[in-house]
Scaffold this active site. Structure first.
Site, PDB file in Angstrom:
ATOM      1  CB  SER A 223       5.147   2.389   5.089  1.00 27.88           C
ATOM      2  OG  SER A 223       5.177   0.835   4.538  1.00 27.88           O
TER       3      SER A 223
ATOM      4  CE  LYS B  12       8.705   0.765   6.140  1.00 25.31           C
ATOM      5  NZ  LYS B  12       8.102   0.596   6.742  1.00 25.31           N
TER       6      LYS B  12
END
Length: 218
Positions: free
Chosen positions: A132, A169
């Site tokens: 990601s 993230k």
């Protein structure tokens, strides 16, 4: 690399360590001021803030004895004595739901790298799962160096715990809404309403070791 302590800061730090070793709890600001000859507890507070910025202590707001030593916090979460050699930074693998990220069961091994190699200093290395964050060069199997803090700014790479799952993230916040943003268009941003869902920040990324093989990127 973290700046060295001034002589006065070293005196304060040594007194904190001595008090905690002898009494089992940290001194108050007034006790530090009295022991080291400061005119007021405010002078002690200034030195404590400087030590906190340099990463050698952690301050807990709102308590008179709210001083913690990172090495002792690691001992509490891993069950390893501070006197035993850690041989570097702990490498965290799979993180079980709901348990402290530095629990002994999560530590795969130790990397022989000094915490002060990174700025701010790293507290642990987290093995990256998935792709990601691929587009900024954080890949599957890499080790993300993490500085333990819950203070985070927009745009920082964070280690976040959401619904007992730990993820890496980019952080962005607007009022009660937080977005955990991937760096890969194949992944969808995670939107959190802080009024309805609990989010815990485990730390911020301060560097990457490519593939866990010791090549460090900042």
């Amino acid at each position: 690399m973290t700046r060295p302590l001034t002589p006065r800061q070293q005196n304060v730090y040594d007194f904190i360590v001595k008090t905690m070793n002898e009494l089992g709890y940290p001194p108050t600001r007034a006790e530090i001021a009295r022991a080291l000859g400061f005119r007021s507890p405010n002078a002690a507070e200034e030195h404590l803030r400087a030590l906190s910025k340099k990463g050698v202590i952690r301050m807990i707001p709102g308590t008179s004895r709210g001083i913690r030593l990172p090495s002792q916090e690691l001992e509490e979460t891993t069950g390893t004595s501070a006197g035993e050699p850690h041989n570097g930074l702990p490498i965290i693998g799979e993180v079980a739901a709901g348990s402290p990220i530095l629990a002994a069961a999560h530590i795969d091994r130790y990397c022989p790298l000094a915490p002060d190699y990174f700025t701010p200093r790293a507290d642990y290395l987290l093995r990256v799962r998935g792709l990601s964050m691929r587009d900024i060069g954080i890949l599957e199997g890499d080790l993300l160096a993490v500085h333990r803090t819950n203070r985070v700014r927009d745009g920082q790479i964070v280690v976040a715990r959401l619904d007992d799952e730990v993820t890496v993230k980019r952080f962005r916040r607007d009022g009660h809404t937080v977005w955990l943003l991937p760096e890969n268009e194949e992944f969808t941003p995670i939107e959190i309403d802080l009024r309805q869902q609990e989010l815990e920040i485990e730390g911020v990324g301060v560097g990457v070791i490519r593939g866990g093989n010791g090549q460090s990127l900042h």
